[in-house]
Design an enzyme around this catalytic site. Structure first.
Site, short mmCIF file in Angstrom:
data_model
loop_
_atom_site.label_atom_id
_atom_site.label_comp_id
_atom_site.label_asym_id
_atom_site.label_seq_id
_atom_site.Cartn_x
_atom_site.Cartn_y
_atom_site.Cartn_z
N SER A 122 -1.12 -7.60 6.38
CA SER A 122 -2.42 -7.95 6.95
C SER A 122 -2.27 -8.79 8.22
CB SER A 122 -3.24 -8.73 5.92
OG SER A 122 -2.69 -10.02 5.72
N CYS A 133 -3.20 1.80 6.23
CA CYS A 133 -3.48 0.97 7.40
C CYS A 133 -4.02 1.77 8.57
CB CYS A 133 -2.24 0.19 7.82
SG CYS A 133 -0.82 1.24 8.22
N ASN A 145 0.80 -1.23 0.00
CA ASN A 145 0.00 0.00 0.00
C ASN A 145 0.84 1.28 0.00
OD1 ASN A 145 0.65 -0.78 2.70
ND2 ASN A 145 -0.90 0.62 3.48
N GLU A 204 -11.40 -5.35 7.52
CA GLU A 204 -10.77 -4.06 7.25
C GLU A 204 -11.07 -3.68 5.81
OE1 GLU A 204 -6.41 -1.82 7.63
OE2 GLU A 204 -6.53 -4.01 7.79
N GLU A 206 3.59 -5.08 11.99
CA GLU A 206 2.83 -3.84 11.74
C GLU A 206 1.62 -4.22 10.90
OE1 GLU A 206 3.29 -1.01 13.06
OE2 GLU A 206 5.24 -1.34 13.99
#
Length: 459
Positions: A189, A244, A115, A334, A210
């Protein structure tokens, strides 16, 4: 492709040679890395444009500039960070001088996400190198253009026995995780994070995860809604919502819900036009698979704005969903896209029922001018980090540790916190020889009373 085990063994030999523990050598590498990245600024910008249709402004703001800032910070402060720190001694260890030494862990694996493929690959990489480790970086296979630029930059600066970028898909990640590392840093993820944690556990390898989660944005009725909309639309739609720490959903006081929806609609149109697809500032979803996933999430939901999807262009328009069911897919997964569910509350208990129905979020946001409400909220809920009256900006302060809790991750980094993450803190006591009290040595008969007094007053 080179054999992964051979690469790891060569890096292990290099680390054991003590070469990477030389501060000046680390600084030489970091300065060379900065020069190489600056030389490749346009390559990075063009790569991210190909991968996301991301604008130059957004790329510079959210990726390139943050990487250069991280490098500048490390170069400026490395000698200070790495210097042994004198710690106050205890009377129980008198006479002594006490220190904390920092040492690199050794061979580090960094697995980066798609991302923010440049920032979230390079920032942990920079701090791992700064701490004196050797590094294998695995960039995301979903952002092929950016990954190629990253690999080229690292290849041009580092000997392979110190750092290397290895591209590839799931099979490469699986092979890398099968090796024994001294430290693993993973961004991605929660589902894959569990796989990484399981692989690390086999060798008791320390790991930073993370991850993500459903980050709430709570809005009460004491706010300026136009200001809220401006900041919320910016934070939600940055990178097409593929962030995120993006606000995953809103919980707004019920009496202002419709007003909020109206100002959000106006703000989206103001920033991206009546047809966001034609805006040069509106990014795309990473691939068709994720575009289809988002299409599934909004199916049968009450769409009050947007909802337009073009799978061939990986386009999902800014979309507002009104009052989805808490058990729906869109409230259980999410979102990771430009879709914003709006929920309402009347009392604090209503907020609790929503947030406590989900795992600990990576971020939490509160828009309110009510100081008591703000303080109660940030103390009540567990989350990685948060902002009052804005979104995302806590990521930009290198003095703040960044990371999750529970399902949103473990471990912290950013700035000095990143250097510390990749360093083992080694306590050392240098004991004086000029005085050696006999109290601690046998025989102990008659010393018990004195022992208790020592611990009572000096322990």
């Amino acid at each position: 492709m080179k054999n992964i085990l051979d690469i790891l063994n060569n890096q292990r030999d290099c680390f054991n040679s003590q070469k990477t523990k030389d501060i000046n050598y680390r600084l030489t590498l970091l300065n060379a890395l900065r020069a190489e990245i600056l030389d490749n600024e346009q390559s990075v910008i063009q790569a991210l444009k190909k991968d996301f249709k991301k604008s130059e402004f957004e790329t510079y703001l959210s990726e390139f500039a943050l990487v250069i800032s991280s490098l500048n910070l490390a170069i400026k402060n490395l000698k200070k960070w790495a210097k042994p720190k004198r710690i106050k001694s205890s009377l129980l260890t008198f006479p002594s001088k006490d220190y904390i030494y920092t040492e690199p862990y050794g061979n580090v694996l960094v697995i980066a996400p798609w991302n923010y493929p440049f920032l979230l690959a390079m920032e942990p990489f920079i701090m791992a190198i700064s701490a004196g480790n050797t590094v294998v970086l695995k960039p995301s296979e979903l952002t092929q253009n950016t990954s190629k630029v990253i690999t080229k930059i690292i290849q041009n600066v580092f000997p392979e026995n110190i750092a290397i970028s290895i591209e590839g898909g799931v099979e490469i990640s699986t092979e890398l995780l099968a090796q024994k590392w001294d430290y693993i840093f993973f961004t991605g993820s929660t589902k894959v994070g569990k796989i990484v944690a399981k692989a690390a556990a086999k060798n008791l390898t320390p790991v930073v995860l993370e991850l993500g989660g459903k980050s709430p944005c709570i809005i009460d009725d004491s706010v300026n809604l136009k200001l809220v909309a401006r900041r919320l639309v910016w934070g939600k739609l940055l990178n097409g919502g593929q962030t995120c720490i993006s606000a995953d959903y809103v919980i707004v006081k019920s009496n202002i819900k419709q007003d909020l929806i109206n100002v959000l609609k106006n703000e989206i149109i103001r920033r991206y036009g009546e047809i966001p697809k034609e805006s040069s500032d509106y990014p795309r979803i990473i691939n068709e698979t994720n575009t289809k996933r988002l299409e599934t999430l909004i199916k049968n939901e009450n769409i009050v704005f947007g909802g337009e999807i073009h799978k061939d262009d990986c386009y999902v328009s800014p979309t507002i969903i009104d009052e989805p069911n808490l058990d729906s897919k869109i409230m259980q997964e999410e979102i990771f896209g430009p879709i914003l569910p709006i929920l309402t509350y009347e009392t604090d208990t209503d907020i609790e029922k929503i947030i406590w129905n989900l795992d600990h979020p990576l971020s939490l946001y509160v828009f309110s001018n009510n100081k008591k409400f703000v303080e109660n909220t940030i103390k009540k809920f567990s989350f990685g980090g948060g902002v009052i009256n804005d979104l995302l900006i806590h990521f930009g302060n290198h003095r703040l540790p960044f990371g999750g809790i529970g399902g949103s991750g473990m471990g912290k980094y950013h700035g000095k916190h990143g250097f510390d993450t990749f360093s083992n803190a080694k306590p050392i006591i240098k004991r004086g020889n000029w005085y050696d009290p006999s109290f601690r040595y046998p025989p102990y008969k008659g010393k018990m009373s004195l022992l208790k007094k020592v611990f009572k007053y000096f322990g």
